[in-house]
Design a protein around this motif. Structure first.
Motif, PDB file in Angstrom:
ATOM      1  N   GLU A 146       2.088   4.950   4.835  1.00 59.47           N
ATOM      2  CA  GLU A 146       3.016   5.790   5.587  1.00 59.47           C
ATOM      3  C   GLU A 146       2.281   7.061   6.003  1.00 59.47           C
ATOM      4  OE1 GLU A 146       6.572   6.607   3.404  1.00 59.47           O
ATOM      5  OE2 GLU A 146       6.869   4.501   2.891  1.00 59.47           O
TER       6      GLU A 146
ATOM      7  N   ASP B   7       4.196   3.408   9.643  1.00 59.04           N
ATOM      8  CA  ASP B   7       4.789   2.825   8.442  1.00 59.04           C
ATOM      9  C   ASP B   7       4.422   1.357   8.511  1.00 59.04           C
ATOM     10  OD1 ASP B   7       6.194   2.079   6.216  1.00 59.04           O
ATOM     11  OD2 ASP B   7       8.110   2.909   6.894  1.00 59.04           O
ATOM     12  N   PHE B   8       3.443   0.971   7.725  1.00 60.94           N
ATOM     13  CA  PHE B   8       2.786  -0.312   7.919  1.00 60.94           C
ATOM     14  C   PHE B   8       2.534  -0.980   6.576  1.00 60.94           C
ATOM     15  CE2 PHE B   8      -1.297  -2.627   8.549  1.00 60.94           C
ATOM     16  CZ  PHE B   8      -0.891  -3.489   9.553  1.00 60.94           C
ATOM     17  N   GLN B   9       2.895  -2.243   6.474  1.00 59.55           N
ATOM     18  CA  GLN B   9       2.545  -3.043   5.297  1.00 59.55           C
ATOM     19  C   GLN B   9       1.469  -4.041   5.704  1.00 59.55           C
ATOM     20  OE1 GLN B   9       5.550  -5.090   3.144  1.00 59.55           O
ATOM     21  NE2 GLN B   9       6.627  -3.232   2.570  1.00 59.55           N
TER      22      GLN B   9
ATOM     23  N   LYS C 147      -1.123  -7.196   4.078  1.00 61.96           N
ATOM     24  CA  LYS C 147      -1.624  -8.043   3.007  1.00 61.96           C
ATOM     25  C   LYS C 147      -3.120  -8.179   3.243  1.00 61.96           C
ATOM     26  CE  LYS C 147      -1.110 -12.518   0.832  1.00 61.96           C
ATOM     27  NZ  LYS C 147      -0.921 -12.384  -0.521  1.00 61.96           N
TER      28      LYS C 147
ATOM     29  N   VAL D  40      -0.149   5.977   0.352  1.00 65.36           N
ATOM     30  CA  VAL D  40      -0.608   4.594   0.268  1.00 65.36           C
ATOM     31  C   VAL D  40      -0.218   4.085  -1.101  1.00 65.36           C
ATOM     32  CG1 VAL D  40      -2.604   3.047   0.296  1.00 65.36           C
ATOM     33  CG2 VAL D  40      -2.553   5.026   1.821  1.00 65.36           C
ATOM     34  N   TYR D  41       0.430   2.920  -1.146  1.00 71.54           N
ATOM     35  CA  TYR D  41       0.783   2.370  -2.453  1.00 71.54           C
ATOM     36  C   TYR D  41       0.820   0.849  -2.417  1.00 71.54           C
ATOM     37  CZ  TYR D  41       5.341   3.054  -0.198  1.00 71.54           C
ATOM     38  OH  TYR D  41       6.370   3.083   0.698  1.00 71.54           O
ATOM     39  N   ASP D  42       0.600   0.257  -3.593  1.00 72.88           N
ATOM     40  CA  ASP D  42       0.690  -1.192  -3.735  1.00 72.88           C
ATOM     41  C   ASP D  42       2.141  -1.622  -3.635  1.00 72.88           C
ATOM     42  OD1 ASP D  42      -2.047  -1.515  -4.151  1.00 72.88           O
ATOM     43  OD2 ASP D  42      -1.869  -1.268  -6.313  1.00 72.88           O
ATOM     44  N   VAL D  43       2.341  -2.771  -3.006  1.00 72.45           N
ATOM     45  CA  VAL D  43       3.689  -3.316  -2.845  1.00 72.45           C
ATOM     46  C   VAL D  43       3.807  -4.570  -3.688  1.00 72.45           C
ATOM     47  CG1 VAL D  43       5.369  -4.232  -1.218  1.00 72.45           C
ATOM     48  CG2 VAL D  43       3.834  -2.413  -0.516  1.00 72.45           C
TER      49      VAL D  43
ATOM     50  N   LYS E 156      -1.324  -6.421  -1.395  1.00 69.12           N
ATOM     51  CA  LYS E 156      -0.445  -5.930  -0.354  1.00 69.12           C
ATOM     52  C   LYS E 156      -0.243  -4.430  -0.550  1.00 69.12           C
ATOM     53  CE  LYS E 156       3.722  -7.484   1.939  1.00 69.12           C
ATOM     54  NZ  LYS E 156       4.928  -8.300   1.801  1.00 69.12           N
ATOM     55  N   VAL E 157      -0.462  -3.650   0.498  1.00 69.41           N
ATOM     56  CA  VAL E 157      -0.272  -2.205   0.431  1.00 69.41           C
ATOM     57  C   VAL E 157       0.618  -1.742   1.578  1.00 69.41           C
ATOM     58  CG1 VAL E 157      -2.458  -1.747  -0.734  1.00 69.41           C
ATOM     59  CG2 VAL E 157      -2.366  -1.696   1.744  1.00 69.41           C
ATOM     60  N   GLU E 158       1.250  -0.611   1.350  1.00 73.18           N
ATOM     61  CA  GLU E 158       2.030   0.034   2.399  1.00 73.18           C
ATOM     62  C   GLU E 158       1.411   1.390   2.673  1.00 73.18           C
ATOM     63  OE1 GLU E 158       6.520   1.229   3.773  1.00 73.18           O
ATOM     64  OE2 GLU E 158       6.220  -0.201   2.146  1.00 73.18           O
TER      65      GLU E 158
END
Length: 100
Positions: free
Chosen positions: A28, A66-68, A70, A97-100, A24-26
């Protein structure tokens, strides 16, 4: 948040690798003019360049995102975030971009 300038009618591609355990990443993004945003598997980059037909996602004419997401298990660990400036003026883009 990194910042990049994208020249007119150009794009910037940034390679990412998603951990097999964290799918899962987000993402922005903030741009001073609308841009097209693509998420493209590394193996599909050639297809994307040739025709914009590929296995991935797109967000057209966006100033912010701003999107998450999977990542599907079949989606490759290596993928590109592509920021495309289709306008006739340079665009400043902040992205994260980062892992959630």
């Amino acid at each position: 948040m990194p910042t990049t300038i994208i020249n007119p009618q150009k794009y910037r591609k940034i390679l990412y690798e998603t951990s097999p355990r964290k799918r899962k990443v987000e993402i922005e993004i903030e741009a001073n003019s609308p841009i097209d945003i693509y998420i493209v598997q590394a193996s599909d980059l050639r297809d994307w360049r040739a025709s914009r037909e590929y296995g991935g996602m797109s967000f057209k004419a966006r100033r912010t995102l701003d999107f998450q997401i999977k990542m599907d298990p079949e989606f490759e660990d290596e993928w590109y975030l592509i920021l495309e400036n289709y306008s006739d003026k340079p665009v400043a883009v902040h992205y994260e971009v980062y892992d959630v």
